[in-house]
Design a protein around this motif. Structure first.
Motif, PDB file in Angstrom:
ATOM      1  N   TYR A   5       0.854  -1.191   0.000  1.00  0.00           N
ATOM      2  CA  TYR A   5       0.000   0.000   0.000  1.00  0.00           C
ATOM      3  C   TYR A   5       0.888   1.239   0.000  1.00  0.00           C
ATOM      4  N   PHE A  78      -3.272   6.579   4.570  1.00  0.00           N
ATOM      5  CA  PHE A  78      -3.090   5.815   3.345  1.00  0.00           C
ATOM      6  C   PHE A  78      -3.540   6.670   2.169  1.00  0.00           C
ATOM      7  N   PRO A  85      -7.872   1.788   1.078  1.00  0.00           N
ATOM      8  CA  PRO A  85      -6.521   2.023   0.559  1.00  0.00           C
ATOM      9  C   PRO A  85      -6.285   1.216  -0.712  1.00  0.00           C
ATOM     10  N   GLU A  87      -4.219  -0.875  -3.356  1.00  0.00           N
ATOM     11  CA  GLU A  87      -3.048  -1.751  -3.402  1.00  0.00           C
ATOM     12  C   GLU A  87      -2.131  -1.310  -4.542  1.00  0.00           C
TER      13      GLU A  87
END
Length: 162
Positions: A5, A78, A85, A87
Motif C-alpha cells: 500500500y 493511506f 486504501p 493496493e
C-alpha cells in the motif's frame, strides 16, 4: 505474500514512521536518490527520498490493522481511491527495489537536463512536443515549459518522459 500500500507521511518524517512501523511488523520501503545540493556555499551529495512524504508498506492484515498503521507516529494516512486504501502492484515495488541498487539507474537520475536545455517529450500526453527544461521539483518530476499553440505553458511530467 502481503499486499503493498502507499502511505502519505508527515513532512520529513519517513524515517520516524519506518522505525515505528517496523516495530509493529510492517515492511516499509521508500526509494532514495542521491542529489547534489548547495549547503553553506558548497556542493554536497545528499541522499533524499525519491518521492518525498510517500512510503510503500506491506503487512499481514491478520496481525496489523489499517487503523494501527494509520495512527503510527510520522504517518498521515493511506493514499486512497474511494473508501479503501489502494493496493500497489508488487511488480512495481520489486522493480524499484532492483533499480535503486543499480548504478546505471543512479547515473540516469544524475544525468538530468540542466535549466534551459531543449528536449523533446517522449511519452505521455505531451509526446513529441519540444520543451525547455526548467527545474526538478521534490517528486523528481520535471516542470517543462512546453510550447503549445503559440504560448508557453508550464506542465509537470515524469523524468522518464524526457
Amino acid at each position: 505474500m502481503n499486499p503493498w500500500y502507499l502511505l502519505y507521511c508527515k513532512r520529513s518524517e519517513q524515517t520516524r514512521a519506518t522505525v515505528n512501523l517496523n516495530r509493529q511488523g510492517v515492511d516499509c520501503y521508500y526509494p532514495k536518490v542521491t542529489v547534489e545540493k548547495m549547503k553553506r556555499g558548497k556542493r554536497v551529495q545528499v541522499e533524499e527520498p525519491l518521492f518525498p512524504c510517500y512510503m510503500f508498506v506491506s503487512f499481514d492484515l491478520e496481525k496489523v490493522s489499517f487503523t494501527s498503521v494509520r495512527s503510527t507516529r510520522g504517518v498521515s494516512d493511506f493514499v486512497r481511491f474511494g473508501a479503501y486504501p489502494q493496493e500497489v502492484a508488487k511488480e512495481l515495488i520489486f522493480s524499484m527495489m532492483s533499480q535503486e541498487d543499480n548504478d546505471d539507474y543512479r547515473e540516469q537520475l544524475n544525468d538530468l537536463p540542466t535549466e534551459g536545455d531543449r528536449c523533446t517529450i517522449q511519452s505521455g500526453q505531451f509526446e513529441g512536443f519540444d520543451a525547455i527544461y526548467k527545474e526538478p521539483d521534490g517528486d523528481k518530476r520535471s516542470i517543462m515549459l512546453v510550447t503549445m499553440m503559440g504560448k508557453q505553458v508550464e506542465v509537470s511530467v515524469p523524468n522518464t518522459s524526457i
